[in-house]
Design an enzyme around this catalytic site. Structure first.
Site, PDB file in Angstrom:
ATOM      1  N   GLY A 214       0.817  -1.203   0.000  1.00  0.00           N
ATOM      2  CA  GLY A 214       0.000   0.000   0.000  1.00  0.00           C
ATOM      3  C   GLY A 214       0.848   1.249   0.000  1.00  0.00           C
ATOM      4  O   GLY A 214       2.031   1.212  -0.328  1.00  0.00           O
ATOM      5  N   ASN A 215       0.249   2.371   0.373  1.00  0.00           N
ATOM      6  CA  ASN A 215       0.979   3.629   0.462  1.00  0.00           C
ATOM      7  C   ASN A 215       0.401   4.465   1.603  1.00  0.00           C
ATOM      8  O   ASN A 215      -0.522   4.041   2.298  1.00  0.00           O
ATOM      9  CB  ASN A 215       0.950   4.384  -0.874  1.00  0.00           C
ATOM     10  CG  ASN A 215      -0.465   4.668  -1.337  1.00  0.00           C
ATOM     11  OD1 ASN A 215      -1.229   5.362  -0.661  1.00  0.00           O
ATOM     12  ND2 ASN A 215      -0.833   4.133  -2.501  1.00  0.00           N
ATOM     13  N   TYR A 216       0.926   5.689   1.784  1.00  0.00           N
ATOM     14  CA  TYR A 216       0.599   6.495   2.955  1.00  0.00           C
ATOM     15  C   TYR A 216      -0.611   7.414   2.760  1.00  0.00           C
ATOM     16  O   TYR A 216      -0.892   8.236   3.633  1.00  0.00           O
ATOM     17  CB  TYR A 216       1.796   7.356   3.339  1.00  0.00           C
ATOM     18  CG  TYR A 216       3.003   6.575   3.786  1.00  0.00           C
ATOM     19  CD1 TYR A 216       2.964   5.778   4.929  1.00  0.00           C
ATOM     20  CD2 TYR A 216       4.199   6.642   3.070  1.00  0.00           C
ATOM     21  CE1 TYR A 216       4.080   5.071   5.342  1.00  0.00           C
ATOM     22  CE2 TYR A 216       5.318   5.939   3.477  1.00  0.00           C
ATOM     23  CZ  TYR A 216       5.251   5.151   4.619  1.00  0.00           C
ATOM     24  OH  TYR A 216       6.349   4.448   5.023  1.00  0.00           O
ATOM     25  N   ALA A 286      -4.474   7.491  -4.628  1.00  0.00           N
ATOM     26  CA  ALA A 286      -3.103   7.022  -4.841  1.00  0.00           C
ATOM     27  C   ALA A 286      -3.183   5.519  -5.113  1.00  0.00           C
ATOM     28  O   ALA A 286      -3.147   4.704  -4.189  1.00  0.00           O
ATOM     29  CB  ALA A 286      -2.243   7.316  -3.618  1.00  0.00           C
TER      30      ALA A 286
END
Length: 408
Positions: A214-216, A286
């Site tokens: 995943g991402n932030y 995102a």
């Protein structure tokens, strides 16, 4: 902020009608020009002579002022005003407004209004809590109107609740804030009737039942955009990945529909299904470019010192929607870059067939992921670039929607 603003003040048949005098005084003191429109029931609580003395204008109540053929034009009032405030607004008037029952001058003026409308309900606390009243207010919100929440009091049962009209000074402050943030070109109803799709947050690409790639992304920017579109009257479909972000509009208006997804494929399916019915889409999520080729059905145990995960491409949501886009649809993208920002954003804009792109950079500390602030540039198809200062994401959302509104 209210200097030079033209405000129609609607007064209805509530015991709180006497407070309209204090509202008028506050608006005039702030520099506004006030025209009162009062219902027949409203005149039972306060006299037009008092109101006229405060506004220096004849009070409008009936369609026909004389029996000589002259009449008051609700259409002209709708074009004249910069805003309409209905305070106090009874349950009866709320119902008429929500359902288009145009049986008096105030309601016909409301239905002709081209400017933002603000409503300050005033009624018995039990009446305010009735499902019919709540439904009417929710419907009015969905039309792009602004409800000034009543003050807290006590129900006949002894329980705490709302119903009493908010205090005049707070109502004036509310208008001062809202009208000060919106100019004539970007009114609070600029997207009324438009259908907007927004993607927000990250996607999670599963490795096994407990791990993911995943991402932030926090989703805060996408949620701010959804709220701003809803405020301006749009019907919003928000497709969001897993986030802890919350709406600041509590509860969110009925015109804001949330679709929760986890993976890129799920977001792709939801977005491609919704987009053909939309007037515009803002791709703020995102989204992971790759996902594991194989997802384990059980938790992977640690064996050895290394583990290889083979990744395969995810579908490209922006590129697909760019190919699907029809005449009249607007497609907005986001570019988060760490280097060669402008060049990379321009290439993405052209490759994905976007109408404009919002660029932000991780070089700007305290912005982007997990932050309440952002600093953006908007790049158009022609290559023109408008750079903005760092500001809260709610204000950034307003800048972006200002740009979007130019297409309609």
């Amino acid at each position: 902020m209210l200097k030079g603003k033209k405000i129609v003040l609607g007064i209805t048949g509530s015991i709180a009608a006497y407070k309209a005098c204090l509202i008028i005084r506050g608006l005039v003191k702030a520099g506004a020009e006030v025209q009162v429109v009062i219902t027949p029931a409203g005149k039972e609580f306060i006299t037009p002579i008092t109101l006229s003395a405060l506004t220096h204008k004849p009070v409008i109540s009936d369609f026909f002022s004389q029996r000589d053929g002259t009449w008051h034009s609700h259409v002209a009032l709708g074009l004249w005003a910069d805003a309409m405030l209905i305070a106090p607004c009874t349950a009866s008037t709320l119902g008429k407004m929500a359902n288009g029952v145009a049986d008096n001058m105030l309601i016909t003026t409301y239905l002709s209004m081209k400017a933002p409308v603000f409503i300050a309900p005033a009624m018995d606390l039990d009446m305010f809590q009735h499902p019919t009243t709540q439904q009417n207010m929710e419907r009015l919100r969905s039309f792009g109107n602004h409800i000034i929440e009543p003050a807290t009091g006590f129900l006949a049962s002894g329980l705490e609740g709302k119903g009493r009209m908010e205090e005049p000074e707070k109502i004036v402050d509310f208008l001062n804030e809202k009208l000060g943030n919106v100019d004539n070109e970007t009114s609070l109803t600029s997207l009324r009737g438009k259908r907007i799709m927004i993607t927000a947050g990250p996607t999670y690409e599963r490795i096994d039942p407990v791990r993911f790639i995943g991402n932030y992304s926090s989703g805060k920017m996408g949620f701010a955009l959804a709220e701003e579109c809803a405020r301006r009257g749009a019907e919003v479909t928000l497709i969001t990945g897993p986030v802890n972000a919350q709406f600041s509009l509590l509860p969110p208006p009925s015109s804001l529909h949330r679709v929760d997804v986890e993976s890129c494929q799920q977001m792709y399916d939801a977005a491609t299904a919704a987009f053909p019915q939309m007037d515009a889409a803002i791709l703020c999520a995102a989204v992971a470019d790759f996902r594991p080729e194989h997802v384990a059905d059980k938790k992977i145990k640690r064996v050895g010192q290394t583990m290889d995960i083979h990744l395969v491409p995810n579908p490209d949501i922006a590129a697909t929607l760019g190919q699907m886009k029809c005449d009249g649809q607007v497609l907005v993208g986001f570019a988060l870059e760490t280097n060669d920002e402008e060049a990379n954003a321009q290439r993405k804009l052209e490759k994905k067939n976007l109408d404009f792109i919002v660029l932000n950079s991780l070089r700007n500390e305290g912005t982007c992921f997990r932050s309440d602030d952002n600093q953006i540039s908007i790049i158009s198809r022609s290559g023109t670039q408008h750079d903005y200062e760092c500001k809260p994401k709610s204000q950034v959302a307003a800048d972006i929607i200002d740009e979007l509104s130019k297409f309609f």
